[in-house]
Design a protein around this motif. Structure first.
Motif, short mmCIF file in Angstrom:
data_model
loop_
_atom_site.label_atom_id
_atom_site.label_comp_id
_atom_site.label_asym_id
_atom_site.label_seq_id
_atom_site.Cartn_x
_atom_site.Cartn_y
_atom_site.Cartn_z
N LEU A 193 0.82 -1.21 0.00
CA LEU A 193 0.00 0.00 0.00
C LEU A 193 0.86 1.26 0.00
CD1 LEU A 193 -2.77 -1.00 2.58
CD2 LEU A 193 -2.86 -1.13 0.10
N ASP A 194 0.32 2.31 -0.59
CA ASP A 194 0.98 3.62 -0.62
C ASP A 194 0.44 4.45 0.55
OD1 ASP A 194 2.02 6.12 -1.08
OD2 ASP A 194 1.35 6.27 -3.16
N TYR A 195 1.24 4.59 1.60
CA TYR A 195 0.78 5.29 2.79
C TYR A 195 0.93 6.80 2.69
CZ TYR A 195 0.05 0.74 4.82
OH TYR A 195 -0.42 -0.53 5.06
N ASN A 196 1.28 7.28 1.52
CA ASN A 196 1.13 8.70 1.24
C ASN A 196 -0.30 9.00 0.77
OD1 ASN A 196 3.83 9.61 1.78
ND2 ASN A 196 4.45 8.55 -0.09
N LYS A 197 -1.04 7.94 0.43
CA LYS A 197 -2.43 8.06 0.01
C LYS A 197 -3.39 7.45 1.02
CE LYS A 197 -1.23 7.89 -4.92
NZ LYS A 197 -1.39 7.14 -6.20
N VAL A 198 -2.91 6.48 1.78
CA VAL A 198 -3.73 5.80 2.79
C VAL A 198 -3.14 6.11 4.18
CG1 VAL A 198 -4.57 3.58 3.64
CG2 VAL A 198 -4.27 3.94 1.17
N LEU A 199 -3.94 6.71 5.04
CA LEU A 199 -3.49 7.00 6.40
C LEU A 199 -3.46 5.72 7.22
CD1 LEU A 199 -2.83 8.91 8.78
CD2 LEU A 199 -5.31 9.15 9.13
N TYR A 200 -2.35 5.46 7.88
CA TYR A 200 -2.21 4.27 8.72
C TYR A 200 -2.33 4.65 10.18
CZ TYR A 200 -0.19 0.03 10.78
OH TYR A 200 0.02 -1.11 11.51
N LEU A 201 -3.27 4.00 10.87
CA LEU A 201 -3.46 4.20 12.30
C LEU A 201 -3.38 2.86 13.00
CD1 LEU A 201 -6.52 6.67 12.27
CD2 LEU A 201 -4.13 7.25 12.70
N SER A 202 -2.51 2.74 14.00
CA SER A 202 -2.36 1.50 14.74
C SER A 202 -2.43 1.76 16.23
CB SER A 202 -1.00 0.85 14.39
OG SER A 202 -0.78 -0.30 15.19
N ASP B 291 6.08 -1.79 13.52
CA ASP B 291 4.67 -1.46 13.26
C ASP B 291 4.56 0.03 12.96
OD1 ASP B 291 1.97 -1.54 12.90
OD2 ASP B 291 1.48 -1.61 15.03
N ASN B 292 5.16 0.41 11.83
CA ASN B 292 5.10 1.80 11.38
C ASN B 292 5.32 1.81 9.88
OD1 ASN B 292 8.08 1.88 10.97
ND2 ASN B 292 8.10 1.78 13.20
N VAL B 293 4.97 2.92 9.26
CA VAL B 293 5.08 3.03 7.80
C VAL B 293 5.66 4.40 7.45
CG1 VAL B 293 3.11 1.50 7.43
CG2 VAL B 293 2.74 3.98 7.54
N LYS B 294 6.20 4.50 6.26
CA LYS B 294 6.66 5.78 5.74
C LYS B 294 5.47 6.50 5.13
CE LYS B 294 11.41 4.30 4.80
NZ LYS B 294 12.46 4.13 3.77
N SER B 295 5.23 7.70 5.58
CA SER B 295 4.02 8.41 5.16
C SER B 295 4.24 9.92 5.23
CB SER B 295 2.84 8.02 6.04
OG SER B 295 1.68 8.75 5.72
N PRO C 133 -8.01 11.98 5.93
CA PRO C 133 -8.10 11.70 4.49
C PRO C 133 -9.20 10.68 4.19
CG PRO C 133 -6.15 10.66 5.43
CD PRO C 133 -6.72 11.54 6.49
N LYS C 134 -9.48 10.50 2.93
CA LYS C 134 -10.61 9.66 2.51
C LYS C 134 -10.33 8.17 2.65
CE LYS C 134 -13.28 13.07 1.30
NZ LYS C 134 -14.51 13.38 2.09
N GLN C 135 -9.08 7.77 2.63
CA GLN C 135 -8.75 6.35 2.74
C GLN C 135 -7.85 6.12 3.95
OE1 GLN C 135 -7.19 5.46 -1.23
NE2 GLN C 135 -9.20 4.73 -1.87
N ILE C 136 -8.27 5.21 4.82
CA ILE C 136 -7.59 4.96 6.09
C ILE C 136 -7.48 3.46 6.30
CG2 ILE C 136 -7.67 5.34 8.59
CD1 ILE C 136 -9.57 7.73 7.98
N LEU C 137 -6.34 3.02 6.82
CA LEU C 137 -6.22 1.64 7.29
C LEU C 137 -5.98 1.67 8.79
CD1 LEU C 137 -4.43 -1.38 5.72
CD2 LEU C 137 -4.11 -0.90 8.14
#
Length: 254
Positions: A163-172, A187-191, A211-215
């Motif tokens: 996944l592209d986490y510049n487009k999908v917000l990652y929340l953990s 448990d982290n991503v580049k964003s 943002p509109k898309q979130i994981l």
């Protein structure tokens, strides 16, 4: 004072996203046909596998389907629980840690991966897998994919690398907080996103700015209404976080 990280609070979070116009997708569905305004729900079942049933039933009661990744091991893998979650309409995947358990031996690890994947596929036609952080190990399980391809195993996604986490917000919720990525080795991503939520209410309060898309990665063992269990998990999280910051993380990095 209202407690955070209860099943009730998790339900409030899901309701808030629904009211804000989001819908929900499993990981495999998002990869194949992503919705425009969506929360992709992912659950890493690391410990206390019975906790997964609580979230799975709540989501099903709200008409929501999500993804549950199971490790191989008694604390996670349980056929009865896996079957129940599949019957509720959720996706099942393999929460792999083979490179760590095989001490970095690539060939042994990929054979272990294939064997364990088949165990999960007994219950569900697995299309996605997700690495377990194995943060006490110097080996990053994702390094398997430097030598092999997901499609070699009829897989379409590994959330950390697909996944592209510049487009999908990652929340953990790792560390029982929503900004635990600062303390986590893996448990982290580049964003490009720079949200800094601590409590669940912080997400709800700022939901219109997201943002509109979130994981979302919600570990089931973090969420309970039972007060003794809740206190146990809280104390464990505090102690474990201290251990990670002051001992384990510096050791692994070194």
């Amino acid at each position: 004072m209202k407690r955070d990280f209860t099943v009730r609070k998790y339900g409030e979070l899901l309701d808030a996203f629904t009211e804000a116009g989001y819908n929900f997708q499993r990981v495999e569905d998002f990869i194949q046909k992503p919705n425009a305004q969506v929360v992709v729900l992912r659950h890493d079942v690391d410990l206390r596998n019975w906790a997964a049933i609580r979230l799975a039933k709540l989501e099903a009661s709200l008409g929501i389907k999500s993804t549950y990744y199971f490790r191989i091991g008694p604390q996670s893998y349980n056929p009865k629980i896996i079957k129940q979650i599949v019957d509720l309409g959720h996706e099942i995947g393999y929460h792999y840690e083979d490179l760590a358990t095989c001490n970095g031996d690539i060939e042994e690890a990929i054979h272990s991966f294939e064997k364990n994947l088949s165990k999960i596929r007994y219950f569900y036609p697995v299309k996605t897998v997700c690495m377990h952080g194995s943060s006490g190990s110097p080996y990053d399980n994702r390094d398997l994919w430097n030598y092999y391809k997901l499609e070699d195993f009829s897989l379409i996604c590994e959330p950390y690398i697909s996944l592209d986490y510049n487009k999908v917000l990652y929340l953990s919720d790792t560390g029982r907080r929503w900004n635990g990525f600062k303390m986590s080795l893996r448990d982290n991503v580049k964003s490009s996103y720079n949200y800094n939520f601590y409590k669940t209410k912080d997400i709800i309060k700022n939901i219109e700015t997201l943002p509109k898309q979130i994981l979302i990665n919600a570990h089931p063992e973090q969420w309970t209404n039972n007060l003794p269990e809740w206190l146990f998990v809280k104390i464990f999280s505090i102690a474990h976080t201290f251990y990670k910051i002051h001992y384990r993380n510096p050791k692994i990095k070194g």
